[in-house]
Design a protein around this motif. Structure first.
Motif, PDB file in Angstrom:
ATOM      1  N   CYS A   8      -3.479  13.726  -2.755  1.00 38.69           N
ATOM      2  CA  CYS A   8      -4.643  14.255  -2.036  1.00 38.69           C
ATOM      3  C   CYS A   8      -4.531  13.934  -0.544  1.00 38.69           C
ATOM      4  O   CYS A   8      -4.081  12.847  -0.162  1.00 38.69           O
ATOM      5  N   THR A   9      -4.961  14.865   0.294  1.00 39.95           N
ATOM      6  CA  THR A   9      -4.812  14.704   1.747  1.00 39.95           C
ATOM      7  C   THR A   9      -6.151  14.636   2.479  1.00 39.95           C
ATOM      8  O   THR A   9      -6.188  14.765   3.704  1.00 39.95           O
ATOM      9  N   ARG A  10      -7.259  14.425   1.770  1.00 45.34           N
ATOM     10  CA  ARG A  10      -8.573  14.495   2.407  1.00 45.34           C
ATOM     11  C   ARG A  10      -8.863  13.325   3.343  1.00 45.34           C
ATOM     12  O   ARG A  10      -9.718  13.446   4.217  1.00 45.34           O
ATOM     13  N   CYS A  11      -8.206  12.198   3.166  1.00 44.67           N
ATOM     14  CA  CYS A  11      -8.511  10.999   3.963  1.00 44.67           C
ATOM     15  C   CYS A  11      -7.259  10.528   4.706  1.00 44.67           C
ATOM     16  O   CYS A  11      -6.373   9.919   4.097  1.00 44.67           O
ATOM     17  N   PRO A  12      -7.151  10.804   5.997  1.00 45.17           N
ATOM     18  CA  PRO A  12      -5.935  10.471   6.739  1.00 45.17           C
ATOM     19  C   PRO A  12      -5.540   8.988   6.646  1.00 45.17           C
ATOM     20  O   PRO A  12      -4.345   8.679   6.532  1.00 45.17           O
ATOM     21  N   ARG A  13      -6.497   8.084   6.714  1.00 46.60           N
ATOM     22  CA  ARG A  13      -6.165   6.667   6.653  1.00 46.60           C
ATOM     23  C   ARG A  13      -5.569   6.300   5.297  1.00 46.60           C
ATOM     24  O   ARG A  13      -4.597   5.520   5.215  1.00 46.60           O
ATOM     25  N   LEU A  14      -6.097   6.862   4.228  1.00 47.77           N
ATOM     26  CA  LEU A  14      -5.582   6.565   2.891  1.00 47.77           C
ATOM     27  C   LEU A  14      -4.215   7.214   2.673  1.00 47.77           C
ATOM     28  O   LEU A  14      -3.370   6.653   1.980  1.00 47.77           O
ATOM     29  N   VAL A  15      -4.008   8.379   3.272  1.00 47.76           N
ATOM     30  CA  VAL A  15      -2.698   9.018   3.187  1.00 47.76           C
ATOM     31  C   VAL A  15      -1.653   8.157   3.898  1.00 47.76           C
ATOM     32  O   VAL A  15      -0.544   7.940   3.383  1.00 47.76           O
ATOM     33  N   ALA A  16      -1.999   7.643   5.058  1.00 48.44           N
ATOM     34  CA  ALA A  16      -1.066   6.781   5.799  1.00 48.44           C
ATOM     35  C   ALA A  16      -0.753   5.521   5.014  1.00 48.44           C
ATOM     36  O   ALA A  16       0.405   5.063   4.973  1.00 48.44           O
ATOM     37  N   TYR A  17      -1.772   4.960   4.384  1.00 45.00           N
ATOM     38  CA  TYR A  17      -1.560   3.745   3.581  1.00 45.00           C
ATOM     39  C   TYR A  17      -0.707   4.059   2.353  1.00 45.00           C
ATOM     40  O   TYR A  17       0.153   3.260   1.958  1.00 45.00           O
ATOM     41  N   ARG A  18      -0.918   5.225   1.749  1.00 49.32           N
ATOM     42  CA  ARG A  18      -0.090   5.637   0.612  1.00 49.32           C
ATOM     43  C   ARG A  18       1.376   5.717   1.017  1.00 49.32           C
ATOM     44  O   ARG A  18       2.267   5.240   0.301  1.00 49.32           O
ATOM     45  N   LYS A  19       1.640   6.338   2.189  1.00 50.94           N
ATOM     46  CA  LYS A  19       3.028   6.474   2.637  1.00 50.94           C
ATOM     47  C   LYS A  19       3.653   5.107   2.912  1.00 50.94           C
ATOM     48  O   LYS A  19       4.838   4.890   2.635  1.00 50.94           O
ATOM     49  N   GLU A  20       2.846   4.202   3.428  1.00 52.69           N
ATOM     50  CA  GLU A  20       3.333   2.839   3.649  1.00 52.69           C
ATOM     51  C   GLU A  20       3.721   2.189   2.326  1.00 52.69           C
ATOM     52  O   GLU A  20       4.778   1.553   2.212  1.00 52.69           O
ATOM     53  N   ASN A  21       2.883   2.369   1.306  1.00 56.72           N
ATOM     54  CA  ASN A  21       3.187   1.799  -0.008  1.00 56.72           C
ATOM     55  C   ASN A  21       4.381   2.487  -0.653  1.00 56.72           C
ATOM     56  O   ASN A  21       5.192   1.833  -1.336  1.00 56.72           O
ATOM     57  N   GLU A  22       4.498   3.803  -0.437  1.00 58.92           N
ATOM     58  CA  GLU A  22       5.650   4.527  -0.981  1.00 58.92           C
ATOM     59  C   GLU A  22       6.955   4.021  -0.384  1.00 58.92           C
ATOM     60  O   GLU A  22       7.975   3.919  -1.086  1.00 58.92           O
ATOM     61  N   ASN A  23       6.925   3.689   0.894  1.00 60.84           N
ATOM     62  CA  ASN A  23       8.132   3.158   1.530  1.00 60.84           C
ATOM     63  C   ASN A  23       8.493   1.787   0.985  1.00 60.84           C
ATOM     64  O   ASN A  23       9.678   1.462   0.820  1.00 60.84           O
ATOM     65  N   GLN A  24       7.484   0.977   0.705  1.00 63.03           N
ATOM     66  CA  GLN A  24       7.715  -0.378   0.200  1.00 63.03           C
ATOM     67  C   GLN A  24       8.012  -0.396  -1.293  1.00 63.03           C
ATOM     68  O   GLN A  24       8.836  -1.191  -1.754  1.00 63.03           O
TER      69      GLN A  24
END
Length: 220
Positions: A19-35
């Motif tokens: 889901c892309t509705r919340c930019p801050r949560l999307v950024a945090y998701r990508k951070e977790n995906e990288n880790q």
């Protein structure tokens, strides 16, 4: 999400995993995906039966729990207490082993979250709670036998009231409180079954069990 009549967006009961509705949560998701690329890292879907009379509403996925496993309350301490209690009161069957493939089944029950994506520090912002509300509204609309909602914590309580357009002043949050929302639907409150709440004894196992005992009597 899909366009409906007159171009209006129609929301389903489950958001897309990315889901892309919340930019801050999307950024945090990508951070977790990288880790942790092997984790679920997405909007966690509800768990349970669509014929449930009981809906349990949590806050949001935990980073190392549901965000990792892809099932609500699975993989952290809050889930240990919640699923143990569900098994005890007949709302689940099988064995909870903190894994989505443990075979555990819910009975007459569904679990969802007020916010479906993991927020930093487990603290969603008001705009993120509001952004997730259409999915929660659709979730409620797709439970035709729903009788009891259990809010685990104030955010779940407030999300429920806002979705159903009920005034907070008439339904204040309190552990063990029962609120009549309509002639055939009630809301119960409990402190969240987090490790912090249980370690500080703000919530004891006995307090948590007492809420489920009331709900079981309600449904009987």
């Amino acid at each position: 999400m899909a366009p409906g009549a007159m171009g209006k967006i129609v929301f389903g009961p489950e958001p897309p995993a990315k889901c892309t509705r919340c930019p801050r949560l999307v950024a945090y998701r990508k951070e977790n995906e990288n880790q942790e690329p092997d984790w679920f890292n997405g909007a966690v879907p509800s768990f349970g039966t669509s014929q449930a009379r009981l809906l349990i509403v949590g806050l949001a996925p935990g980073r190392n729990g549901a965000n990792r496993t892809g099932r609500p309350f699975t993989g952290d301490y809050a889930g240990d207490l919640l699923y143990q209690t569900l098994l005890e009161f007949g709302f689940a069957k099988g064995e909870y082993r903190a894994s989505p493939d443990d075979g555990l089944k819910l009975i007459d029950c569904m679990i969802t979250n007020a916010v479906r994506c993991v927020p930093p520090l487990n603290k969603p912002e008001p705009s993120e709670i509001a952004n997730c509300r259409p999915f929660f509204e659709a979730r409620l609309a797709n439970l035709p036998k729903l009788k009891v909602i259990l809010a685990l914590g104030r955010i779940a309580h407030d999300q429920t009231l806002a979705t159903l357009e009920k005034r907070k002043t008439l339904h204040p949050f309190a552990h063990g409180a029962r609120h009549e929302l309509s002639p055939d639907r009630v809301l119960y409150d409990s402190f969240h079954c987090s490790r912090y709440n249980t370690n500080t004894r703000r919530l004891t196992t006995e307090m948590f069990r007492s809420v489920f005992a009331e709900i079981r009597r309600e449904l009987a």
